[in-house]
Write a protein that holds these residues in place. Sequence first.
Motif, PDB file in Angstrom:
ATOM      1  N   MET A 150     -92.363 -48.889  34.594  1.00 22.02           N
ATOM      2  CA  MET A 150     -91.250 -47.715  34.261  1.00 22.02           C
ATOM      3  C   MET A 150     -90.103 -47.880  34.907  1.00 22.02           C
ATOM      4  N   HIS A 151     -89.863 -48.602  35.396  1.00 23.99           N
ATOM      5  CA  HIS A 151     -88.855 -48.969  35.353  1.00 23.99           C
ATOM      6  C   HIS A 151     -87.276 -49.169  33.995  1.00 23.99           C
ATOM      7  N   PHE A 152     -88.078 -49.661  33.165  1.00 21.68           N
ATOM      8  CA  PHE A 152     -87.767 -50.295  32.346  1.00 21.68           C
ATOM      9  C   PHE A 152     -88.164 -49.527  31.139  1.00 21.68           C
ATOM     10  N   LEU A 153     -89.299 -47.950  31.450  1.00 25.21           N
ATOM     11  CA  LEU A 153     -89.078 -46.936  30.343  1.00 25.21           C
ATOM     12  C   LEU A 153     -87.918 -45.756  30.872  1.00 25.21           C
TER      13      LEU A 153
ATOM     14  N   PHE B 108     -89.970 -51.060  27.202  1.00 23.57           N
ATOM     15  CA  PHE B 108     -88.328 -50.465  27.218  1.00 23.57           C
ATOM     16  C   PHE B 108     -87.982 -49.777  25.487  1.00 23.57           C
ATOM     17  N   ILE B 109     -88.581 -50.847  24.621  1.00 21.32           N
ATOM     18  CA  ILE B 109     -88.263 -50.492  23.556  1.00 21.32           C
ATOM     19  C   ILE B 109     -89.315 -49.252  22.859  1.00 21.32           C
ATOM     20  N   ILE B 110     -90.242 -48.805  23.145  1.00 21.76           N
ATOM     21  CA  ILE B 110     -90.954 -47.887  23.376  1.00 21.76           C
ATOM     22  C   ILE B 110     -90.075 -46.857  23.665  1.00 21.76           C
TER      23      ILE B 110
ATOM     24  N   LYS C  92     -84.968 -59.676  31.793  1.00 20.23           N
ATOM     25  CA  LYS C  92     -85.096 -58.608  32.436  1.00 20.23           C
ATOM     26  C   LYS C  92     -86.670 -58.207  32.373  1.00 20.23           C
ATOM     27  N   ALA C  93     -86.560 -57.760  31.509  1.00 16.98           N
ATOM     28  CA  ALA C  93     -88.276 -57.495  31.316  1.00 16.98           C
ATOM     29  C   ALA C  93     -89.225 -58.094  30.635  1.00 16.98           C
ATOM     30  N   MET C  94     -88.891 -59.555  29.946  1.00 18.87           N
ATOM     31  CA  MET C  94     -89.341 -60.132  29.862  1.00 18.87           C
ATOM     32  C   MET C  94     -90.075 -61.385  31.284  1.00 18.87           C
ATOM     33  N   SER C  95     -88.679 -61.187  31.877  1.00 16.59           N
ATOM     34  CA  SER C  95     -89.474 -61.994  33.326  1.00 16.59           C
ATOM     35  C   SER C  95     -90.246 -61.705  34.313  1.00 16.59           C
ATOM     36  N   GLN C  96     -90.389 -60.424  33.950  1.00  9.61           N
ATOM     37  CA  GLN C  96     -92.057 -59.436  34.262  1.00  9.61           C
ATOM     38  C   GLN C  96     -93.544 -59.839  33.636  1.00  9.61           C
ATOM     39  N   ASN C  97     -93.109 -58.894  32.108  1.00  6.07           N
ATOM     40  CA  ASN C  97     -94.461 -59.142  31.553  1.00  6.07           C
ATOM     41  C   ASN C  97     -94.048 -57.959  29.971  1.00  6.07           C
TER      42      ASN C  97
ATOM     43  N   THR D  42     -85.491 -44.858  28.060  1.00  4.93           N
ATOM     44  CA  THR D  42     -85.120 -43.670  27.772  1.00  4.93           C
ATOM     45  C   THR D  42     -83.714 -42.980  28.249  1.00  4.93           C
ATOM     46  N   LEU D  43     -83.288 -42.549  29.019  1.00  6.36           N
ATOM     47  CA  LEU D  43     -82.111 -43.021  29.567  1.00  6.36           C
ATOM     48  C   LEU D  43     -81.237 -43.330  28.001  1.00  6.36           C
ATOM     49  N   MET D  44     -81.255 -44.669  27.747  1.00  7.05           N
ATOM     50  CA  MET D  44     -80.742 -45.510  26.872  1.00  7.05           C
ATOM     51  C   MET D  44     -80.271 -44.155  25.288  1.00  7.05           C
ATOM     52  N   GLY D  45     -81.982 -43.821  25.251  1.00  9.29           N
ATOM     53  CA  GLY D  45     -82.657 -43.766  23.895  1.00  9.29           C
ATOM     54  C   GLY D  45     -81.671 -42.243  23.423  1.00  9.29           C
ATOM     55  N   LEU D  46     -81.723 -41.493  24.689  1.00  7.22           N
ATOM     56  CA  LEU D  46     -81.479 -40.091  25.212  1.00  7.22           C
ATOM     57  C   LEU D  46     -80.269 -40.102  24.723  1.00  7.22           C
ATOM     58  N   SER D  47     -78.785 -40.836  25.343  1.00  2.00           N
ATOM     59  CA  SER D  47     -77.869 -41.083  25.512  1.00  2.00           C
ATOM     60  C   SER D  47     -77.199 -41.463  23.426  1.00  2.00           C
ATOM     61  N   ALA D  48     -77.792 -42.032  22.919  1.00  2.00           N
ATOM     62  CA  ALA D  48     -77.708 -42.939  22.019  1.00  2.00           C
ATOM     63  C   ALA D  48     -78.425 -42.169  20.759  1.00  2.00           C
ATOM     64  N   GLY D  49     -78.696 -41.019  21.076  1.00  2.20           N
ATOM     65  CA  GLY D  49     -79.509 -40.161  20.071  1.00  2.20           C
ATOM     66  C   GLY D  49     -78.723 -38.551  20.428  1.00  2.20           C
TER      67      GLY D  49
END
Length: 204
Positions: A1-4, A144-146, A132-137, A8-15
Amino acid sequence: MHFLIIGTLMGLSAGLAPGPLLTLVISETLQRDARAGVKVALAPILTDLPIVFFTLLVLTKISGFHHILGVISIIGGCFVAYMGYENIRTRGVRLDLDGGRINSLIKGVLANMLSPHPYLFWLSVGAPIMNKAMSQNITAVLSFIIGFYVFLVGSKITLAIIVGKSKWFLRGNIYIYTMRTLGLLLFVLALLLFREGYSLLMNH
């Protein structure tokens, strides 16, 4: 959820941020129709895939070099802080309607490929976040990407539809205050990247 949430924040801002692709989305909408603007909005899905794969490949090679990742994270923090600053000082989107008969999707693909923003984002911001995400799963990476692309493309599509009905929206208070709020949230994310970079540098 953290990376989602971060995606979301980065995508919305860039969009929503003023730039070549957003300008093209709006200009195509005004010159033709909302459907043309939507075609332009879909361009990042086609053009960014090689950049994302390249970033993941680089990360697998340097994952053990904490000092390199620390420097990248700090650079990413600077880039995000700059994005936040640009969002806060926005006064709306100015358009240059120049016509043309090139297919809207091709225009969007060319505009995004020739813009430095996708490359800067994925190499300086996306890389430390995905590391950092890869260190989890893998689920964290995909979240994050989606989240990023759903809101990057979705926000541009939404703007195309809104502008198709009211072109004054991009100079109005709702858009401006939305961008300023996102700008403040980007500053928070920049601080998190600075902290992550400092931690990696201290542990190398």
